[in-house]
Design a protein around this motif. Sequence first.
Motif, PDB file in Angstrom:
ATOM      1  N   LEU A 144       0.833  -1.203   0.000  1.00 20.52           N
ATOM      2  CA  LEU A 144       0.000   0.000   0.000  1.00 20.52           C
ATOM      3  C   LEU A 144       0.872   1.259   0.000  1.00 20.52           C
ATOM      4  O   LEU A 144       0.612   2.205  -0.753  1.00 20.52           O
ATOM      5  CB  LEU A 144      -0.949   0.003   1.202  1.00 20.52           C
ATOM      6  N   CYS A 145       1.893   1.274   0.837  1.00 18.95           N
ATOM      7  CA  CYS A 145       2.788   2.441   0.900  1.00 18.95           C
ATOM      8  C   CYS A 145       3.530   2.629  -0.416  1.00 18.95           C
ATOM      9  O   CYS A 145       3.667   3.743  -0.911  1.00 18.95           O
ATOM     10  CB  CYS A 145       3.778   2.300   2.053  1.00 18.95           C
ATOM     11  N   ARG A 146       4.010   1.546  -0.988  1.00 22.70           N
ATOM     12  CA  ARG A 146       4.755   1.621  -2.238  1.00 22.70           C
ATOM     13  C   ARG A 146       3.892   2.161  -3.375  1.00 22.70           C
ATOM     14  O   ARG A 146       4.364   2.858  -4.261  1.00 22.70           O
ATOM     15  CB  ARG A 146       5.300   0.246  -2.614  1.00 22.70           C
ATOM     16  N   GLU A 147       2.604   1.832  -3.349  1.00 26.29           N
ATOM     17  CA  GLU A 147       1.691   2.276  -4.401  1.00 26.29           C
ATOM     18  C   GLU A 147       1.053   3.633  -4.103  1.00 26.29           C
ATOM     19  O   GLU A 147       0.140   4.060  -4.800  1.00 26.29           O
ATOM     20  CB  GLU A 147       0.598   1.222  -4.628  1.00 26.29           C
ATOM     21  N   GLY A 148       1.529   4.299  -3.062  1.00 25.89           N
ATOM     22  CA  GLY A 148       1.033   5.644  -2.740  1.00 25.89           C
ATOM     23  C   GLY A 148      -0.316   5.650  -2.040  1.00 25.89           C
ATOM     24  O   GLY A 148      -1.011   6.668  -2.049  1.00 25.89           O
ATOM     25  N   ASN A 158       8.410   0.421  10.882  1.00 27.81           N
ATOM     26  CA  ASN A 158       9.321   0.947   9.860  1.00 27.81           C
ATOM     27  C   ASN A 158       8.598   1.207   8.545  1.00 27.81           C
ATOM     28  O   ASN A 158       8.852   2.204   7.870  1.00 27.81           O
ATOM     29  CB  ASN A 158      10.493  -0.016   9.623  1.00 27.81           C
ATOM     30  N   THR A 159       7.694   0.321   8.188  1.00 32.50           N
ATOM     31  CA  THR A 159       6.946   0.475   6.941  1.00 32.50           C
ATOM     32  C   THR A 159       6.085   1.731   6.975  1.00 32.50           C
ATOM     33  O   THR A 159       6.097   2.531   6.035  1.00 32.50           O
ATOM     34  CB  THR A 159       6.068  -0.777   6.693  1.00 32.50           C
ATOM     35  N   ILE A 160       5.361   1.921   8.062  1.00 31.49           N
ATOM     36  CA  ILE A 160       4.482   3.089   8.180  1.00 31.49           C
ATOM     37  C   ILE A 160       5.303   4.372   8.320  1.00 31.49           C
ATOM     38  O   ILE A 160       4.997   5.385   7.682  1.00 31.49           O
ATOM     39  CB  ILE A 160       3.498   2.924   9.362  1.00 31.49           C
ATOM     40  N   ILE A 161       6.364   4.335   9.108  1.00 33.80           N
ATOM     41  CA  ILE A 161       7.221   5.517   9.271  1.00 33.80           C
ATOM     42  C   ILE A 161       7.817   5.920   7.929  1.00 33.80           C
ATOM     43  O   ILE A 161       7.823   7.098   7.566  1.00 33.80           O
ATOM     44  CB  ILE A 161       8.315   5.266  10.333  1.00 33.80           C
ATOM     45  N   SER A 162       8.300   4.953   7.181  1.00 34.67           N
ATOM     46  CA  SER A 162       8.871   5.232   5.860  1.00 34.67           C
ATOM     47  C   SER A 162       7.819   5.844   4.940  1.00 34.67           C
ATOM     48  O   SER A 162       8.080   6.822   4.227  1.00 34.67           O
ATOM     49  CB  SER A 162       9.427   3.940   5.256  1.00 34.67           C
ATOM     50  N   GLY A 163       6.615   5.284   4.942  1.00 37.11           N
ATOM     51  CA  GLY A 163       5.524   5.818   4.127  1.00 37.11           C
ATOM     52  C   GLY A 163       5.169   7.249   4.502  1.00 37.11           C
ATOM     53  O   GLY A 163       4.965   8.102   3.640  1.00 37.11           O
ATOM     54  N   LEU A 164       5.109   7.517   5.796  1.00 35.15           N
ATOM     55  CA  LEU A 164       4.808   8.876   6.272  1.00 35.15           C
ATOM     56  C   LEU A 164       5.904   9.850   5.846  1.00 35.15           C
ATOM     57  O   LEU A 164       5.613  10.969   5.405  1.00 35.15           O
ATOM     58  CB  LEU A 164       4.652   8.891   7.795  1.00 35.15           C
ATOM     59  N   CYS A 165       7.149   9.424   5.983  1.00 29.92           N
ATOM     60  CA  CYS A 165       8.274  10.297   5.611  1.00 29.92           C
ATOM     61  C   CYS A 165       8.256  10.625   4.123  1.00 29.92           C
ATOM     62  O   CYS A 165       8.511  11.766   3.739  1.00 29.92           O
ATOM     63  CB  CYS A 165       9.597   9.641   5.992  1.00 29.92           C
ATOM     64  N   LYS A 166       7.948   9.645   3.292  1.00 30.16           N
ATOM     65  CA  LYS A 166       7.900   9.886   1.850  1.00 30.16           C
ATOM     66  C   LYS A 166       6.821  10.899   1.481  1.00 30.16           C
ATOM     67  O   LYS A 166       6.930  11.590   0.480  1.00 30.16           O
ATOM     68  CB  LYS A 166       7.674   8.575   1.092  1.00 30.16           C
ATOM     69  N   GLU A 167       5.784  10.979   2.319  1.00 34.05           N
ATOM     70  CA  GLU A 167       4.694  11.940   2.092  1.00 34.05           C
ATOM     71  C   GLU A 167       4.973  13.268   2.789  1.00 34.05           C
ATOM     72  O   GLU A 167       4.134  14.168   2.764  1.00 34.05           O
ATOM     73  CB  GLU A 167       3.373  11.359   2.606  1.00 34.05           C
ATOM     74  N   GLY A 168       6.123  13.371   3.478  1.00 33.24           N
ATOM     75  CA  GLY A 168       6.467  14.607   4.172  1.00 33.24           C
ATOM     76  C   GLY A 168       5.732  14.801   5.491  1.00 33.24           C
ATOM     77  O   GLY A 168       5.691  15.892   6.038  1.00 33.24           O
ATOM     78  N   ARG A 169       5.175  13.739   6.028  1.00 33.91           N
ATOM     79  CA  ARG A 169       4.406  13.805   7.273  1.00 33.91           C
ATOM     80  C   ARG A 169       5.312  13.423   8.446  1.00 33.91           C
ATOM     81  O   ARG A 169       5.136  12.409   9.106  1.00 33.91           O
ATOM     82  CB  ARG A 169       3.182  12.905   7.162  1.00 33.91           C
ATOM     83  N   PHE A 170       6.289  14.300   8.703  1.00 35.18           N
ATOM     84  CA  PHE A 170       7.340  14.005   9.663  1.00 35.18           C
ATOM     85  C   PHE A 170       6.857  13.987  11.109  1.00 35.18           C
ATOM     86  O   PHE A 170       7.342  13.189  11.908  1.00 35.18           O
ATOM     87  CB  PHE A 170       8.505  14.986   9.492  1.00 35.18           C
ATOM     88  N   GLU A 171       5.927  14.866  11.464  1.00 33.50           N
ATOM     89  CA  GLU A 171       5.429  14.884  12.837  1.00 33.50           C
ATOM     90  C   GLU A 171       4.827  13.534  13.209  1.00 33.50           C
ATOM     91  O   GLU A 171       5.093  12.995  14.280  1.00 33.50           O
ATOM     92  CB  GLU A 171       4.402  16.006  13.036  1.00 33.50           C
ATOM     93  N   GLU A 172       4.013  12.989  12.314  1.00 36.32           N
ATOM     94  CA  GLU A 172       3.400  11.683  12.567  1.00 36.32           C
ATOM     95  C   GLU A 172       4.471  10.590  12.627  1.00 36.32           C
ATOM     96  O   GLU A 172       4.382   9.670  13.442  1.00 36.32           O
ATOM     97  CB  GLU A 172       2.382  11.353  11.479  1.00 36.32           C
ATOM     98  N   ALA A 173       5.474  10.715  11.779  1.00 35.70           N
ATOM     99  CA  ALA A 173       6.572   9.735  11.780  1.00 35.70           C
ATOM    100  C   ALA A 173       7.318   9.782  13.115  1.00 35.70           C
ATOM    101  O   ALA A 173       7.630   8.736  13.698  1.00 35.70           O
ATOM    102  CB  ALA A 173       7.521   9.997  10.621  1.00 35.70           C
ATOM    103  N   PHE A 174       7.587  10.994  13.609  1.00 29.92           N
ATOM    104  CA  PHE A 174       8.277  11.122  14.890  1.00 29.92           C
ATOM    105  C   PHE A 174       7.413  10.628  16.040  1.00 29.92           C
ATOM    106  O   PHE A 174       7.919  10.053  17.009  1.00 29.92           O
ATOM    107  CB  PHE A 174       8.741  12.560  15.128  1.00 29.92           C
ATOM    108  N   ASP A 175       6.103  10.813  15.949  1.00 29.98           N
ATOM    109  CA  ASP A 175       5.196  10.276  16.971  1.00 29.98           C
ATOM    110  C   ASP A 175       5.272   8.753  17.001  1.00 29.98           C
ATOM    111  O   ASP A 175       5.325   8.148  18.073  1.00 29.98           O
ATOM    112  CB  ASP A 175       3.746  10.718  16.713  1.00 29.98           C
ATOM    113  N   LEU A 176       5.270   8.135  15.813  1.00 33.75           N
ATOM    114  CA  LEU A 176       5.380   6.674  15.755  1.00 33.75           C
ATOM    115  C   LEU A 176       6.753   6.192  16.221  1.00 33.75           C
ATOM    116  O   LEU A 176       6.861   5.132  16.835  1.00 33.75           O
ATOM    117  CB  LEU A 176       5.092   6.166  14.346  1.00 33.75           C
ATOM    118  N   LEU A 177       7.779   6.973  15.949  1.00 33.88           N
ATOM    119  CA  LEU A 177       9.122   6.650  16.421  1.00 33.88           C
ATOM    120  C   LEU A 177       9.128   6.593  17.957  1.00 33.88           C
ATOM    121  O   LEU A 177       9.660   5.653  18.549  1.00 33.88           O
ATOM    122  CB  LEU A 177      10.134   7.683  15.915  1.00 33.88           C
ATOM    123  N   ALA A 178       8.495   7.591  18.578  1.00 28.79           N
ATOM    124  CA  ALA A 178       8.408   7.618  20.045  1.00 28.79           C
ATOM    125  C   ALA A 178       7.596   6.432  20.563  1.00 28.79           C
ATOM    126  O   ALA A 178       7.977   5.783  21.551  1.00 28.79           O
ATOM    127  CB  ALA A 178       7.786   8.938  20.507  1.00 28.79           C
TER     128      ALA A 178
END
Length: 185
Positions: A20-24, A49-69
């Motif tokens: 899903l992430c790979r296909e946008g 990692n899959t969701i964080i990577s997908g979020l980062c590719k979309e520029g959604r860094f805040e959500e990525a950092f939340d998931l990292l935490a």
Amino acid sequence: MVEKSFKPDLFTCNILLRGLCREGMLVKALKLFNTWISKGKAIDAVTYNTIISGLCKEGRFEEAFDLLAEMKEKKLGPDCYTYNAILCALADAGRMEAEEFMSKIVEQGKLQDQTISLNKRKTESGSETAQESDPNSVAFSEQINELCTQGKYKDAMHMVQESTQKGITLHKSTYISLMEGLIKR
């Protein structure tokens, strides 16, 4: 699978998320991720990692950092793949947080403190370090450093992503060269 009374497992979920992430289709991936969690199903570092990577590719860094935490709270990592995904996306986006993020993970010891050595320097004990003896690590690091010297930062970023996908550990100096070049640019 569901019609045949087979219950999808974590492995199946991770494959679906990645596709899903790979296909946008990040919205669908997030819906699956949240449904999986709400049902109390087990998740692992690959899921995050899959969701964080997908979020980062979309520029959604805040959500990525939340998931990292969240990932840290659940003691599921993060690992070098997590950090590389975030670091590469920050650098690609030209975000100033990239240098700060890299400094933080180096400080925490998440990137090994190795420097590139063209003459295959020996450690104090006389044996080569693991990274210096890995020809793939040395080759990728040298290529990335050369691309940085030539100002080809986009190509260098692609090489970093390729090395991550292949599980090749890069030298700390490679990340530093890349970040310094991107910041100057």
